[in-house]
Design an enzyme around this catalytic site. Structure first.
Site, mmCIF file in Angstrom:
data_model
loop_
_atom_site.group_PDB
_atom_site.id
_atom_site.type_symbol
_atom_site.label_atom_id
_atom_site.label_comp_id
_atom_site.label_asym_id
_atom_site.label_seq_id
_atom_site.Cartn_x
_atom_site.Cartn_y
_atom_site.Cartn_z
ATOM 1 C CB SER A 183 -0.956 -0.037 1.188
ATOM 2 O OG SER A 183 -1.992 0.893 1.049
ATOM 3 C CG ASP A 195 -6.155 -2.976 -4.119
ATOM 4 O OD1 ASP A 195 -7.004 -2.308 -3.486
ATOM 5 O OD2 ASP A 195 -4.949 -2.985 -3.835
ATOM 6 C CG HIS A 228 -5.304 -2.609 -0.331
ATOM 7 N ND1 HIS A 228 -4.679 -1.954 -1.355
ATOM 8 C CD2 HIS A 228 -4.860 -2.017 0.809
ATOM 9 C CE1 HIS A 228 -3.891 -1.003 -0.872
ATOM 10 N NE2 HIS A 228 -3.975 -1.033 0.441
#
Length: 682
Positions: free
Chosen positions: A504, A591, A623
């Site tokens: 991320s 995601d 994600h």
């Protein structure tokens, strides 16, 4: 904003040719190798044997997550005989990662999405019948649990965004019949808080300056101004929830101060009373009485997490657990009678374990360890360290060294070893102290691991958070480089043997490190990392509408020419021609936060410029990688990649691709064993 008590209960259970670029075989032979046997990846990253234990509100049953046919499900047993647990839920593909008890103890409730799309629906399973019902039977919908009552046992409040994907309308859910009744249509509020009667009392709305306005909700549904939270306090302040009688509201507040403190507000008079504060850290976790909702303890997390009593109600219990737990502990549930607690204990060099705590008997009884496969293994110590930034901030960080490399235990290896800089996501989150599977895995392979809480990380006061505003790729990255320089100066590693890795925001930091500071890192591993900040902001999920202004003020405003110029300059994609070292990218196709395009576009740009890259894509993930087969397979690729780059030991890929959905659209030949394992994959 969910209700105070909902947050307490739910939280308990519960943006990621190579040969010319790598060292010679002779050089690799001189680098650090772990002295002990390699711990299999499956033991570190496979399903835990059991985890997330909670006691039912009536104190009669215990639940936990455990594999059923290889998939994490909820198991339930009588409290007196936890070894007789049986699986209650029947998920066959995607693991259950969060669950909670219905207030009357008759059901287990859990949320689940499809393939990582984060469209979470709410499910309920009746303990007696074993029947599973979809309680929010909608498509392309994300449910939020807004409030759970201690006195109303047959209903909860949920938010559902099936009318407008930006906003969650509030419904009352009858847990017996499954009937959903609209309580309030939401046309622009970020969240709500209810009291114990499931009556909405507060609503939070984003303001034009990036802050928040908290409004009261009257009996007729009209709202009135209540609190104003400026942007500078937006990540460190807010209403938490009410006591059971509805007379007192708890607030976490940093207005007029740096670290957020806990206050209690009398709703009749508006008078506030300071309950708890800490000079170094924001007030973190809370423990509230199950019957009254009165806060009885709080935690403050600077280097490590510490619990402190409020008054005498839990003073003896905290003292007992501090003495007997043998590590950091946290209470994951309390029954309504407040006699039986479930407690998680983290001793760093052991996998976390869960215990039953009987308050009356002052007895702590072990239930299980989450990873019995690690018992008897040599695991590494984690060292909290404070690293000075170049402009005077203190960066609370965590260093783990390969077992056997630090014979005198002073936190420095006898000789420098390769280092992996592991960068957390968020970025408005933090790294912490405790057992860390990634740290243990990499240390076992012969690497030092450093996690730096760079500016913008949470928990250290609003000044530290706000120091990260508009500093993506600038001072936030400088902090990471300062961490590496510290490690080199301390003799932990050498400047030419450092990798950067993260997911991320950590994936962004990796891509930025490989493009903007290409000579500082020997290689990088980016997991679900954004490569173009403009396309990132243009693709955020609609239900993040309430935080859109916050992104503009903390990252850069893509709605203005000046903001777009800043975001373009801070995007790794703008500097892809600078990549000179090996890069591994992992991405989930579903995601919703960092969409697949973020990885696709930088891979395409590298291919166009003839720059090698290895790209691993999972069609059934979002994600991050939730399915254990996918986690293990990506870590198998990562381990071989790092070994070729830094020279640490690695367990061969072997059969670790079996059962995984991975595809390698680019660069399979760039990592040892990957092409062969793909060909043999079952």
């Amino acid at each position: 904003m969910t209700s105070f008590r909902t947050g307490l209960r739910a939280a308990a259970v519960a943006l990621l040719p190579l040969a010319a670029l790598v060292p010679t075989a002779a050089a690799l032979a001189q680098q650090a190798r772990p002295a002990q046997e390699l711990i299999p990846r499956k033991d570190l990253f496979g399903n835990p044997s059991r985890t997330a234990a909670t006691v039912s509100p009536d104190g009669k049953s215990i639940a936990f997550l455990a594999p059923k046919d290889g998939v994490m499900n909820v198991w339930v047993a009588p409290l007196a005989t936890p070894d007789k647990a049986k699986p209650l839920t029947q998920e066959t593909l995607r693991p259950i990662r969060s669950y909670f008890w219905a207030p009357d103890s008759s059901q287990i409730l859990y949320i689940q999405d499809k393939g990582g799309d984060e469209n979470f629906l709410l499910y309920g399973v009746d303990l007696a019948k074993g029947e599973t019902r979809t309680l929010t039977p909608f498509e392309k919908t994300r449910v939020q649990v807004i409030a759970i009552s201690e006195t109303i046992k047959d209903a909860i409040l949920v938010g559902v965004n099936n009318r407008d994907p930006r906003w969650h309308d509030v419904h009352r859910l009858n847990l017996k019949t499954g009937e959903l009744t609209l309580v309030r249509q939401n046309d622009g509020y970020a969240g709500f808080a209810a009291d114990d009667t499931l009556t909405l009392r507060l609503a939070t709305k984003a303001t034009a300056d990036g802050g928040y306005a908290v409004e009261t909700i009257g009996p007729d549904g009209t709202t009135a101004p209540f609190l104003t939270i400026p942007h500078e306090d937006g990540l460190t302040s807010g209403a938490l929830g009410f006591t059971t009688d509805g007379k007192t509201l708890y607030l976490r507040d940093s207005r007029g101060r740096d670290t957020s403190a806990l206050f209690a507000m009398d709703m009749a008079s508006g008078r506030t009373t300071l309950v708890a504060e800490n000079a170094k850290a924001d007030i973190g976790g809370l423990m509230a009485n199950p019957r009254t909702g009165v806060v009885e303890a709080y935690s403050a997390y600077y280097e490590t997490n510490e619990w402190f009593p409020v008054g005498d109600a839990l003073k003896a219990d905290i003292a007992f657990l501090n003495e007997k737990a043998g590590g950091e502990w946290s209470v994951t549930s309390r029954d309504d009678a407040d006699r039986i607690w479930t407690v998680a204990v983290d001793r760093v060099t052991e996998a976390p374990a869960f215990y039953l705590y009987d308050r009356k008997k002052k007895a702590l009884t072990r239930l299980f360890t989450t990873r019995p496969e690690l018992e008897g293994r040599t695991l590494a110590t984690m060292h909290p360290v404070q690293i000075p930034s170049r402009d005077g901030l203190t960066l609370v960080s965590y260093l783990t060294l390969p077992p056997g490399s630090d014979k005198d235990g002073d936190g420095k290896p006898e000789t420098p070893v390769p280092l992996v800089l592991s960068v957390h996501g968020g970025p408005w989150a933090r790294d912490g102290y405790g057992y860390n599977g990634t740290h243990q895995w990499l240390a076992n392979r012969g690497y030092a691991v450093l996690s730096v809480n760079f500016r913008g990380s949470t928990g250290f006061g609003k000044g530290f958070v706000n120091a990260g505003n508009l500093e993506w790729g600038r001072k936030m990255h400088d902090d990471l480089i300062d961490g590496v320089d510290w490690a080199v100066k301390q003799g932990v590693t050498t400047a030419d043997k450092v990798a950067i890795m993260g997911g991320s925001y950590g994936g962004y930091a990796t891509l930025w490190g490989m493009t903007a500071t290409p000579d500082r890192f020997a290689c990088g591993v980016s997991i679900v990392g954004p490569s173009n900040l403009i396309t990132l902001l243009g693709s955020i999920p609609p239900y993040w509408a309430s935080v859109r202004e916050n992104f503009a003020r903390r990252m850069g405003d893509d709605r203005t020419e000046e903001g777009r110029a800043l975001l373009t300059e801070r995007s790794p994609l703008s500097h892809v021609q600078n990549i000179r070292k090996p890069l591994l990218i992992g991405q989930g196709a579903n995601d919703p936060r960092v969409i697949q395009r973020e990885s696709d576009q930088i891979v395409a740009a590298m291919k166009e410029k003839g720059i090698p890259v290895t790209y691993v894509l999972y069609p059934d993930e979002g994600h991050g990688f939730a399915r254990p087969q996918n986690r293990i397979s990506f870590n198998a690729v990562t381990e071989a990649f790092l070994s070729r780059c830094l020279g640490g030991a690695h367990e061969p890929v072997g059969t670790d691709f079996d059962g995984a959905s991975l595809t390698v659209p680019e660069g399979a030949q760039g990592v040892p064993g990957v092409a062969e394992a793909l060909a043999a994959k079952k």
